[in-house]
Design a protein around this motif. Structure first.
Motif, PDB file in Angstrom:
ATOM      1  N   SER A 118      -3.555  -1.682  -3.089  1.00 50.90           N
ATOM      2  CA  SER A 118      -3.231  -1.519  -1.672  1.00 50.90           C
ATOM      3  C   SER A 118      -1.752  -1.831  -1.486  1.00 50.90           C
ATOM      4  O   SER A 118      -1.182  -2.619  -2.236  1.00 50.90           O
ATOM      5  N   ALA A 119      -1.128  -1.186  -0.507  1.00 51.16           N
ATOM      6  CA  ALA A 119       0.306  -1.391  -0.290  1.00 51.16           C
ATOM      7  C   ALA A 119       0.589  -1.568   1.190  1.00 51.16           C
ATOM      8  O   ALA A 119       0.001  -0.890   2.031  1.00 51.16           O
ATOM      9  N   LYS A 120       1.471  -2.524   1.498  1.00 49.04           N
ATOM     10  CA  LYS A 120       1.860  -2.800   2.883  1.00 49.04           C
ATOM     11  C   LYS A 120       3.371  -2.924   2.949  1.00 49.04           C
ATOM     12  O   LYS A 120       3.989  -3.483   2.041  1.00 49.04           O
ATOM     13  N   TYR A 121       3.964  -2.460   4.024  1.00 47.30           N
ATOM     14  CA  TYR A 121       5.409  -2.595   4.209  1.00 47.30           C
ATOM     15  C   TYR A 121       5.656  -3.435   5.443  1.00 47.30           C
ATOM     16  O   TYR A 121       5.200  -3.083   6.528  1.00 47.30           O
ATOM     17  N   ARG A 122       6.340  -4.562   5.255  1.00 44.21           N
ATOM     18  CA  ARG A 122       6.551  -5.469   6.380  1.00 44.21           C
ATOM     19  C   ARG A 122       7.862  -6.226   6.190  1.00 44.21           C
ATOM     20  O   ARG A 122       8.138  -6.704   5.095  1.00 44.21           O
ATOM     21  N   ASP A 123       8.632  -6.357   7.238  1.00 44.09           N
ATOM     22  CA  ASP A 123       9.931  -7.054   7.202  1.00 44.09           C
ATOM     23  C   ASP A 123      10.811  -6.566   6.045  1.00 44.09           C
ATOM     24  O   ASP A 123      11.559  -7.336   5.452  1.00 44.09           O
ATOM     25  N   GLY A 124      10.686  -5.300   5.702  1.00 42.54           N
ATOM     26  CA  GLY A 124      11.515  -4.750   4.634  1.00 42.54           C
ATOM     27  C   GLY A 124      11.006  -5.023   3.234  1.00 42.54           C
ATOM     28  O   GLY A 124      11.717  -4.790   2.268  1.00 42.54           O
ATOM     29  N   VAL A 125       9.790  -5.555   3.127  1.00 44.03           N
ATOM     30  CA  VAL A 125       9.220  -5.819   1.798  1.00 44.03           C
ATOM     31  C   VAL A 125       7.968  -4.969   1.626  1.00 44.03           C
ATOM     32  O   VAL A 125       7.077  -4.993   2.466  1.00 44.03           O
TER      33      VAL A 125
END
Lengths: 142, 124
Positions: free
Chosen positions: A116-123
Motif C-alpha cells: 500500500s502507498a500513501k503520500y503525505r506531507d511530501g513523503v
C-alpha cells in the motif's frame, strides 16, 4: 548526501558515514550509489512488513508511479518547479527538478500484492507485508 | 540575502539538524524562497525573523510502525534547520508563507523605498 547535517553531534558516527561514502564511491552498487538521489529514501523493517519512505516534496501525486517487479521496487515520478519569472535572478538553486526514478531491492519474503502507498506531507510511504510463514512464531513448550 | 553559518561559540547550541535544499529567486519586488521539508506537518514548522536573521526549522514526523528497525536512512535526523541573513531593503514585516506537500514558499517583499524607481531624465 542529499540532506547534509550541519552540526554533527556524534563525531564517530559521522566518520563512519564518511568512510562508508568513500567506500561506496569505490564500489558503487550496480544502479549507482545508494545515497544522493531524489527522492531521498529511508527503509525500515518490522517482523510483519517492509516500510519504505521516499522523501519527495512538492510532487503531484498523479505523476507518481510505484511498481514492484521481481522483488524490485521502483518509485518514479516528475517534479516540476515554478518557472522563473521574467527578469528574475536565481541566487540559490539546490532543489531537484525533472523526472526521477529510484529502485530498491526488496527482501525475498514479501507479499507484493499486499503493498500500500500513501503520500503525505511530501513523503511517499510504501508498506509491504511479509509472507505469513516468514513471521517468527514462538513455539510453546508443553 | 545570504546564508548564515552559525557560530559554534554560541552558548546555546542548536540541536543537530539537516540542511533543507532551497531555491532563492529575486525579482524587482522581492525575494521568493522555496525549501524542501518533506515529512514536516504544518504544525511542526517553525519560521522566525529576528532582526535580520531568518530561521527555518521543521520537525520530521511521519507514521512509523511500532518496533520498526531502520535498515537504511538518508533522512537521518528528525529535524531540518537553516538560517539566512536578510538584507536591509527587505520588508520583514510583510513575509508571507505557504506550506504544502513538504514545500515551503516564503515571499519577502522589498520595502517600498527599495522598490525600483525609474528616474526620469529631463532634457532642458
Amino acid at each position: 548526501m542529499y540532506y547534509r547535517t550541519f552540526f554533527p553531534r556524534d563525531i564517530l558516527a559521522e566518520m563512519e558515514r564518511l568512510q562508508r561514502d568513500l567506500q561506496q564511491s569505490y564500489d558503487p552498487s550496480i544502479r549507482g550509489g545508494l545515497r544522493g538521489g531524489f527522492p531521498a529514501m529511508n527503509v525500515g523493517s518490522t517482523p510483519q512488513s517492509v516500510e519504505i519512505y521516499a522523501f519527495a516534496p512538492g510532487v503531484d501525486p498523479a505523476t507518481l508511479d510505484v511498481q514492484i517487479e521481481k522483488g524490485v521496487l521502483t518509485v518514479a515520478g516528475e517534479r516540476t518547479l515554478p518557472a522563473l519569472p521574467e527578469k528574475a535572478t536565481l541566487h540559490i538553486d539546490e532543489r531537484f527538478a525533472g523526472r526521477f526514478r529510484r529502485v530498491v531491492t526488496l527482501p525475498d519474503d514479501i507479499e507484493p500484492n499486499s503493498a500500500s502507498a500513501k503520500y503525505r506531507d511530501g513523503v511517499l510511504h510504501i508498506s509491504i507485508a511479509r509472507k505469513e510463514t516468514a513471521v517468527p512464531r514462538r513455539i510453546s513448550i508443553q | 540575502m545570504s546564508e548564515n553559518v552559525e557560530k559554534s561559540n554560541e552558548s546555546v547550541r542548536p540541536e543537530a539538524g539537516l540542511l533543507p535544499p532551497v531555491n532563492v529567486v529575486e525579482d524587482a519586488n522581492g525575494i521568493t524562497l522555496y525549501a524542501d521539508l518533506p515529512g514536516v506537518p504544518k504544525d511542526k514548522l517553525g519560521l522566525q525573523v529576528e532582526a535580520d536573521t531568518l530561521t527555518i526549522e521543521g520537525e520530521v514526523s511521519f507514521m512509523m510502525p511500532e518496533g520498526m528497525e531502520s535498515l537504511h536512512a538518508e533522512v537521518s535526523l528528525p529535524r531540518y534547520r537553516r538560517v539566512f541573513t536578510l538584507s536591509k531593503e527587505l520588508d520583514t514585516e510583510q513575509v508571507a508563507a505557504e506550506f504544502s506537500n513538504g514545500v515551503l514558499k516564503l515571499r519577502i517583499p522589498k520595502a517600498a523605498h527599495a522598490q525600483p524607481r525609474r528616474i526620469e531624465i529631463r532634457v532642458d
